[in-house]
Design an enzyme around this catalytic site. Structure first.
Site, PDB file in Angstrom:
ATOM      1  NE  ARG A  14      -3.243 -55.418  35.239  1.00 50.84           N
ATOM      2  CZ  ARG A  14      -2.240 -55.935  34.551  1.00 50.84           C
ATOM      3  NH1 ARG A  14      -1.421 -55.167  33.877  1.00 50.84           N
ATOM      4  NH2 ARG A  14      -2.066 -57.228  34.524  1.00 50.84           N
TER       5      ARG A  14
ATOM      6  CE1 TYR B 188     -10.224 -56.951  36.533  1.00 49.28           C
ATOM      7  CE2 TYR B 188      -8.949 -57.591  34.605  1.00 49.28           C
ATOM      8  CZ  TYR B 188     -10.019 -57.798  35.459  1.00 49.28           C
ATOM      9  OH  TYR B 188     -10.869 -58.847  35.227  1.00 49.28           O
TER      10      TYR B 188
ATOM     11  CD  GLU C  19     -18.540 -65.600  33.949  1.00 50.77           C
ATOM     12  OE1 GLU C  19     -17.458 -65.616  34.583  1.00 50.77           O
ATOM     13  OE2 GLU C  19     -19.583 -66.045  34.412  1.00 50.77           O
ATOM     14  N   PRO C  20     -15.549 -62.673  29.320  1.00 49.85           N
ATOM     15  CG  PRO C  20     -15.561 -61.785  27.149  1.00 49.85           C
ATOM     16  CD  PRO C  20     -16.386 -62.619  28.101  1.00 49.85           C
ATOM     17  N   GLY C  21     -13.202 -60.229  30.385  1.00 53.14           N
ATOM     18  CA  GLY C  21     -13.040 -58.856  30.858  1.00 53.14           C
ATOM     19  C   GLY C  21     -11.837 -58.254  30.148  1.00 53.14           C
TER      20      GLY C  21
ATOM     21  CB  CYS D  45       4.620 -40.999  50.320  1.00 52.93           C
ATOM     22  SG  CYS D  45       4.329 -39.262  50.004  1.00 52.93           S
TER      23      CYS D  45
END
Ligand code: PLP
Length: 401
Positions: free
Chosen positions: A297, A355, A258-260, A326
Site C-alpha cells: 500500500r 489489502y 459491502e464493507p471490506g 531491489c
C-alpha cells in the site's frame, strides 16, 4: 501484546489480526442499519483468509466476491449460496456459469456485453440469472484516484441511461431476473456525503421502475467506508446509515452493504524485525525483514501506515522504514520520527489488516509470511509461512542429464 513471545514462537515477519475487534466492527455496522432490513456482505478481497471468513460466516455475514475463486472461498468457509454476491468488471463466461450453478444470491452486472453473455449462459443452463446492475452515478468520491470508482471516467459500472435500458430489457427477459441495484463509488471514503448523493440518484431510478410496476428487492450500496490511518476522524456510522435511509423514503428495499476495509483494516498489524539500521549521507534508514511484497500500500498508493517500535525509547529522529527489495519504492514510511534501533528490534506497522496480505506477492522469491489470529486472548496460526518448496512447486523444471 507480547510481540517478543510471538516472535519466539512464529518468527517475524507475520500478520496479526484481532478477530474480536473485527466482530465489534461488524456488530457496530449492523446495528447502525437496524432500522431497516439490511445484510452485510463482507468484501473478501480486503482479506480473504479462510479462518477470518469462517469467523464472519458464523456472525451471519454474507460475502461480496470479485472472482469465482472468492466465491469458492466463501462457500468453503461455510457461507450459504444466498449469502454470496458476485461483483467485478471482468467476469469470464466460465465464472458466470459457475456462479449460476452455485445458485448465489445475485450477480452484479457491469456492462451490456456482460449481461448479454450472462443471458446466453443462463439460457443454455435453463436457469434464470438473478442480477443487479452496477450503476455508475458519476459522483466524486474524493479519494485516491486509484481507488475512486464512481466517476464516468472510471471503468466500473454503467451510466444511468444505459442502466435503464438494460433493466427494461432484463425485466422482460426469460432468463434474467433483476432483483437489485448496485453502486460502489470508491474506497477509503472518510466523507460519506458522496455515498448519500449516489444513493439518492440510484433510489430515483428504483422509483421510476416502481412507477412502471417493476419491483426490485435489494439496494446494494457497496463498500468504501474509510478508516483512520493517520488519526483522521472515521465516518460516523449512524450518520452514514441515516444518510442512506433518508434517500429511500417510500421504497421497500433491503439494504446490502459491502464493507471490506472498514471491518478489517484497523484489526491487523504487520509485525517485523529490524535487520539493519544505516545512514547514507545524512539520511537514516531502518531496513526491515518485511518488505513491499508483504504490504504494497505505501508503494502503490503512497498510503500512510503508522509505524511503532514498542520496546524502544529515547530520542527520535527522521527515518525511512524500508524493506530489502531491489526497488526504491520499497518503503513502509518516509521521514518518520522514530527512536534508534538495533538488529532484531520489533517494528509494528499498524492498520495493515485490509489489502495487506491479500495484495502480497512472492516478488524477489520471498515466501509469503504467516498470518496469526488473536481471539479470546489466545493467538493461533491461520496460515503458515510459505517455504521455498511452496514457491517453486508449480514450476516445470528442465532437467538435463
Ligand atoms: C473493493 C470493493 C468493495 C469493498 O471496498 P472497501 O473500500 O474495502 O470497503 C465493495 N464492493 C465492491 C464491488 C468492491 O469492488
Amino acid at each position: 501484546m507480547d510481540y517478543q513471545k510471538l516472535k519466539a514462537r512464529f518468527q517475524t515477519p507475520f500478520y496479526l489480526y484481532d478477530f474480536d475487534r473485527i466482530k465489534e466492527r461488524f456488530g457496530a455496522l449492523k446495528n447502525a442499519f437496524k432500522a431497516r432490513k439490511s445484510q452485510i456482505f463482507y468484501a473478501l478481497k480486503a482479506n480473504s483468509n479462510l479462518s477470518l471468513l469462517q469467523m464472519l460466516a458464523r456472525l451471519d455475514s454474507g460475502f461480496d466476491c470479485v472472482s469465482i475463486g472468492e466465491v469458492k472461498r466463501a462457500l468453503r468457509a461455510g457461507a450459504r449460496p444466498y449469502k454470496i454476491i458476485f461483483s467485478g468488471v471482468g467476469k469470464s463466461e466460465e465464472e458466470l456459469e459457475l456462479a449460476l450453478k452455485f445458485e448465489i444470491l445475485y450477480i452484479n452486472v457491469e456492462s451490456e456485453a456482460e449481461m448479454q453473455l450472462l443471458e446466453s449462459v443462463a439460457k443454455r443452463l435453463g436457469k434464470r440469472a438473478r442480477i443487479s446492475i452496477r450503476v455508475n452515478p458519476n459522483v466524486d468520491a474524493k479519494t485516491h484516484p486509484y481507488i475512486a470508482t464512481g466517476l464516468e471516467e472510471n471503468k466500473f459500472g454503467v451510466e444511468l441511461e444505459t442502466a435503464k435500458k438494460m433493466y427494461l430489457h432484463a425485466f422482460r427477459a426469460e432468463f434474467l431476473e433483476p432483483v437489485g441495484v448496485h453502486f460502489h463509488i470508491g474506497s477509503q471514503l472518510l466523507d460519506t456525503g458522496p455515498i448519500h448523493e449516489a444513493a439518492g440518484i440510484v433510489a430515483q431510478l428504483v422509483r421510476e421502475f416502481n412507477a412502471l410496476g417493476l419491483g426490485l428487492k435489494f439496494f446494494d450500496i457497496g463498500g468504501g467506508l474509510g478508516v483512520s490511518y493517520e488519526r483522521e476522524a472515521e465516518p460516523d456510522l449512524y450518520a452514514y446509515a441515516q444518510g442512506v435511509l433518508s434517500q429511500l423514503s417510500g421504497l421497500d428495499l433491503t439494504i446490502n452493504l459491502e464493507p471490506g476495509r472498514f471491518l478489517v483494516a484497523g484489526a491487523g498489524e504487520l509485525v517485523c524485525s529490524v535487520l539493519y539500521e544505516k545512514t547514507n549521507k545524512n539520511k537514516r534508514f531502518m531496513v526491515l525483514d518485511g518488505a513491499m511484497n508483504d504490504l504494497i500500500r505505501p508503494s502503490l498508493y503512497a498510503a500512510y501506515h503508522e509505524v511503532l517500535l514498542p520496546y524502544n525509547e529515547g530520542e527520535e529522529s527522521p527515518c525511512d522504514v524500508v524493506g530489502g527489495i531491489c526497488e526504491s519504492g520499497d518503503f513502509f514510511a518516509r521521514d518518520r520520527r522514530l527512536p534508534k534501533s538495533q538488529s532484531g528490534d520489533i517494528v509494528v506497522v499498524k492498520n495493515a489488516g485490509a489489502y495487506g496480505f491479500a495484495m502480497s506477492s512472492n516478488y524477489n522469491t520471498r515466501p509469503r509470511i504467516c498470518e496469526l489470529a488473536l481471539e479470546g486472548g489466545a493467538v493461533r496460526l491461520i496460515r503458515r509461512r510459505e517455504s521455498f518448496e511452496d514457491l517453486i512447486a508449480l514450476e516445470v523444471e528442465f532437467l538435463s542429464d
